[in-house]
Design a protein around this motif. Structure first.
Motif, short mmCIF file in Angstrom:
data_model
loop_
_atom_site.label_atom_id
_atom_site.label_comp_id
_atom_site.label_asym_id
_atom_site.label_seq_id
_atom_site.Cartn_x
_atom_site.Cartn_y
_atom_site.Cartn_z
N THR A 1 -9.77 -7.08 2.74
CA THR A 1 -8.34 -7.06 2.46
C THR A 1 -8.34 -5.80 1.63
OG1 THR A 1 -8.25 -9.49 2.41
CG2 THR A 1 -6.74 -8.22 1.10
N ALA A 2 -6.95 -5.22 1.57
CA ALA A 2 -6.45 -4.15 0.86
C ALA A 2 -5.34 -4.58 -0.09
CB ALA A 2 -6.28 -2.97 1.68
N TYR A 3 -5.26 -3.70 -1.13
CA TYR A 3 -4.10 -4.08 -1.94
C TYR A 3 -3.44 -2.96 -2.48
CZ TYR A 3 -7.65 -8.09 -2.23
OH TYR A 3 -8.18 -9.17 -2.30
N LEU A 4 -2.15 -3.28 -3.03
CA LEU A 4 -1.25 -2.00 -3.47
C LEU A 4 -0.82 -2.76 -4.74
CD1 LEU A 4 -0.14 0.65 -3.17
CD2 LEU A 4 1.85 -0.50 -2.32
N GLN A 5 -1.12 -2.33 -5.89
CA GLN A 5 -0.95 -2.88 -7.29
C GLN A 5 0.24 -1.89 -7.42
OE1 GLN A 5 -1.63 -5.38 -9.43
NE2 GLN A 5 0.00 -4.96 -10.71
N MET A 6 1.53 -2.50 -7.78
CA MET A 6 2.58 -1.75 -8.08
C MET A 6 3.29 -2.26 -9.67
SD MET A 6 4.69 -2.05 -4.70
CE MET A 6 4.96 -3.80 -4.76
N ASN A 7 3.27 -1.13 -10.45
CA ASN A 7 3.64 -1.26 -11.79
C ASN A 7 4.70 -0.24 -12.10
OD1 ASN A 7 1.24 -2.87 -12.20
ND2 ASN A 7 -0.15 -1.15 -12.86
N SER A 8 5.45 -0.85 -13.02
CA SER A 8 6.72 0.00 -13.44
C SER A 8 7.63 0.15 -12.54
CB SER A 8 6.29 1.30 -14.20
OG SER A 8 5.56 1.22 -15.21
N LEU A 9 7.82 -1.07 -11.71
CA LEU A 9 8.79 -1.05 -10.58
C LEU A 9 10.11 -0.51 -10.93
CD1 LEU A 9 7.32 -3.98 -8.80
CD2 LEU A 9 7.40 -1.74 -7.65
N LYS A 10 10.81 0.31 -10.13
CA LYS A 10 12.15 0.76 -10.04
C LYS A 10 13.00 0.28 -9.04
CE LYS A 10 10.20 5.07 -11.69
NZ LYS A 10 10.27 6.64 -11.50
N PRO A 11 14.54 0.07 -9.35
CA PRO A 11 15.18 -0.63 -8.01
C PRO A 11 15.09 0.42 -6.92
CG PRO A 11 16.42 -0.30 -10.44
CD PRO A 11 15.04 0.33 -10.63
N GLU A 12 14.70 1.68 -7.04
CA GLU A 12 14.70 2.49 -5.62
C GLU A 12 13.38 2.28 -5.30
OE1 GLU A 12 15.25 3.47 -8.94
OE2 GLU A 12 14.27 5.29 -9.39
N ASP A 13 12.61 1.22 -5.57
CA ASP A 13 11.13 0.86 -4.97
C ASP A 13 11.44 -0.49 -3.92
OD1 ASP A 13 9.41 1.49 -7.96
OD2 ASP A 13 9.28 2.59 -6.28
N THR A 14 12.87 -0.82 -4.04
CA THR A 14 13.29 -1.82 -3.10
C THR A 14 13.04 -1.56 -1.35
OG1 THR A 14 14.71 -2.77 -4.87
CG2 THR A 14 15.02 -3.40 -2.42
N ALA A 15 12.31 -2.41 -1.07
CA ALA A 15 11.99 -1.94 0.44
C ALA A 15 11.10 -3.08 1.11
CB ALA A 15 11.26 -0.54 0.76
N VAL A 16 11.00 -2.91 2.60
CA VAL A 16 10.08 -3.71 3.21
C VAL A 16 8.54 -2.78 3.35
CG1 VAL A 16 9.30 -4.85 5.16
CG2 VAL A 16 11.74 -4.98 4.41
N TYR A 17 7.74 -3.48 2.58
CA TYR A 17 6.32 -2.64 2.71
C TYR A 17 5.60 -3.37 3.82
CZ TYR A 17 7.48 -0.59 -1.98
OH TYR A 17 8.21 0.24 -2.96
N TYR A 18 4.94 -2.16 4.45
CA TYR A 18 4.09 -2.46 5.43
C TYR A 18 2.68 -1.83 5.21
CZ TYR A 18 8.47 -3.00 8.10
OH TYR A 18 9.68 -3.31 8.53
N CYS A 19 1.65 -2.46 5.69
CA CYS A 19 0.35 -1.89 5.87
C CYS A 19 -0.04 -1.45 7.28
CB CYS A 19 -0.91 -2.63 5.09
SG CYS A 19 -1.15 -4.37 6.04
N ALA A 20 -0.76 -0.53 7.27
CA ALA A 20 -1.13 -0.10 8.60
C ALA A 20 -2.64 0.66 8.62
CB ALA A 20 -0.24 1.29 8.87
#
Length: 122
Positions: free
Chosen positions: A78-97
């Motif tokens: 498993t891989a992870y993406l820890q996202m801190n200090s999120l901003k409205p412009e980070d709104t999106a569908v996130y995909y792993c590849a």
């Protein structure tokens, strides 16, 4: 059959945090790079981060540097993406590849997850 399944998305307030997961099956993640992309409505899919397979080198787009952290747990495949200090412009569908080498173009990746929605709003 290679399968990637993302989870962990949701609604969060600006300044908040989320941790996305990407669970892999049908391949050993340890021997592949994992990349995270995102796509906002009306925009092209863009690279966010990548972690290499050889030495776990990490790469980040400028717009997430210092806020996001990519990691992997080979024992859990498993891989992870820890996202801190999120901003409205980070709104999106996130995909792993996954594929053999880190790159910023979606065309360089053969295997994709279905995506998980991240919404940053107050």
């Amino acid at each position: 059959q290679v399968q990637l399944v993302e989870s962990g998305g949701g609604l969060v307030q600006p300044g908040g945090s989320l941790r996305l997961s990407c669970a892999a099956s049908g391949l050993t993640l340890e021997y592949n790079v994992i990349a995270w992309f995102r796509q906002a409505p009306g925009k092209e899919r863009e690279g966010v981060s990548c972690i290499s397979s050889s030495d776990n080198s990490t790469y980040y787009a400028d717009f997430v540097k210092g806020r996001f952290t990519i990691s992997r747990d080979n024992a859990k495949n498993t891989a992870y993406l820890q996202m801190n200090s999120l901003k409205p412009e980070d709104t999106a569908v996130y995909y792993c590849a996954t594929d053999w080498g880190c790159g910023w173009s979606p065309a360089e990746y053969d295997y994709w997850g279905q995506g998980t929605q991240v919404t940053v709003a107050s």
